[in-house]
Design an enzyme around this catalytic site. Structure first.
Site, PDB file in Angstrom:
ATOM      1  N   LYS A  76       0.938  -1.167   0.208  1.00  0.00           N
ATOM      2  CA  LYS A  76      -0.087  -0.019  -0.216  1.00  0.00           C
ATOM      3  C   LYS A  76       0.862   1.230  -0.119  1.00  0.00           C
ATOM      4  O   LYS A  76       0.324   2.265  -0.734  1.00  0.00           O
ATOM      5  CB  LYS A  76      -0.953  -0.024   1.355  1.00  0.00           C
ATOM      6  CG  LYS A  76      -2.032  -1.286   1.147  1.00  0.00           C
ATOM      7  CD  LYS A  76      -2.920  -1.119   2.236  1.00  0.00           C
ATOM      8  CE  LYS A  76      -3.801  -2.366   2.313  1.00  0.00           C
ATOM      9  NZ  LYS A  76      -4.701  -2.228   3.409  1.00  0.00           N
ATOM     10  N   ASP A 111     -10.190   1.515   1.830  1.00  0.00           N
ATOM     11  CA  ASP A 111     -10.406   0.748   3.228  1.00  0.00           C
ATOM     12  C   ASP A 111     -11.076   1.735   4.337  1.00  0.00           C
ATOM     13  O   ASP A 111     -11.853   1.239   4.960  1.00  0.00           O
ATOM     14  CB  ASP A 111      -9.149   0.589   3.752  1.00  0.00           C
ATOM     15  CG  ASP A 111      -8.232  -0.734   3.103  1.00  0.00           C
ATOM     16  OD1 ASP A 111      -8.903  -1.496   2.592  1.00  0.00           O
ATOM     17  OD2 ASP A 111      -6.907  -0.709   3.270  1.00  0.00           O
TER      18      ASP A 111
END
Length: 283
Positions: A76, A111
């Protein structure tokens, strides 16, 4: 030309995948493939083991048939560094879990929205005071999600409070009153607790009991195995599995891959979400 070969101008199949290391356990292919089938899209979504060292070469090796990537740990941060543009949540957290490919590499963090949607699905649409357990990358997304749910005060509990520098930066940017302490400190009442500790973490009962007594609804980012040790010790019925975040962040990724925006709803989205949930439960 050999008749078994495709014509030169035949369009290539649209490719997508989830990358990470490890990756064999990922439920993302089942979730995404179910949605694309219902949407009538001939899109193939696979998985590939890619680590931080190989990420750059793997990304450069993709051809024009590739539309997007889902990224899980440990990619990420490196994906954030490679993206040309970032949505608000990616910019705040420093993490990208979705890349929309093209002449401009667009990075998103779904997320954050996945956590918001998971709370909403459980009937929690407003939070004022909250607690986060852990101070890693998932905690950063949780902090932004709590802000989007209305939180103005957040208490972070971490084994290493000095590791919460990124959380302090985010809180400052969002105007959140943040306190960072070890697990042993006394706890005040909060509306919700978000646990972002690694899967399999077991906290001592003398730590969990006082936190749970004043911790409100629990969102546990871990979901396998379920219930987690923490969820099993949490009183009350409002315990939310991390699977809900996995599901709803995937829905937001599908919106991005289809429309370029995680806010653009899919047609008959409730039906698609129900089918994705059912398919994941079969695995």
């Amino acid at each position: 030309m050999n008749p078994s070969e495709p014509e030169a101008d035949a369009p290539a199949r649209t490719e997508l995948a989830v990358w990470g290391d490890p990756i064999g356990h990922s439920r993302s292919p089942a979730l995404h493939s179910t949605a694309y089938g219902l949407l009538g899209l001939d899109w193939h979504y696979g998985r590939r083991r890619v680590d931080e060292r190989s990420f750059g070469d793997a990304l450069s090796g993709l051809d024009d048939s590739w539309r997007g990537l889902s990224l899980t740990m440990p990619l990420k941060e490196v994906a954030h560094a490679r993206a040309d543009e970032h949505d608000r949540h990616a910019a705040l957290t420093g993490a990208v879990n979705t890349l929309l490919l093209g002449s401009t590499l667009r990075g998103f963090n779904t997320d954050v929205g996945g956590i918001v949607d998971a709370f909403a699905h459980a009937g929690v649409t407003r939070i004022d005071r909250a607690r986060i357990l852990g101070a890693g990358s998932t905690a950063a997304s949780a902090l932004v999600a709590l802000h989007d749910l209305g939180a103005t005060r957040v208490d972070v509990r971490a084994r290493r409070p000095e590791a919460a520098g990124r959380l302090r930066e985010i809180a400052s940017a969002l105007g959140i009153a943040l306190s960072v302490q070890g697990f042993e400190h006394a706890a005040s009442d909060v509306d919700a607790t978000v646990a972002t500790l690694p899967s399999g973490t077991v906290l001592d009962t003398d730590v969990v009991t006082p936190l749970a007594a004043v911790g409100g609804a629990l969102f546990e980012a871990a979901y396998a195995p379920w219930p987690s040790a923490l969820a099993a010790q949490w009183p009350g019925a409002n315990v939310i599995s991390g699977f809900e975040m996995l599901l709803y962040q995937a829905v937001r990724q599908i919106r991005i891959f289809r429309y370029g925006s995680q806010e653009h709803l899919l047609p008959d989205e409730d039906v698609i979400v129900a089918a994705m949930r059912s398919r994941a439960m079969e695995d």
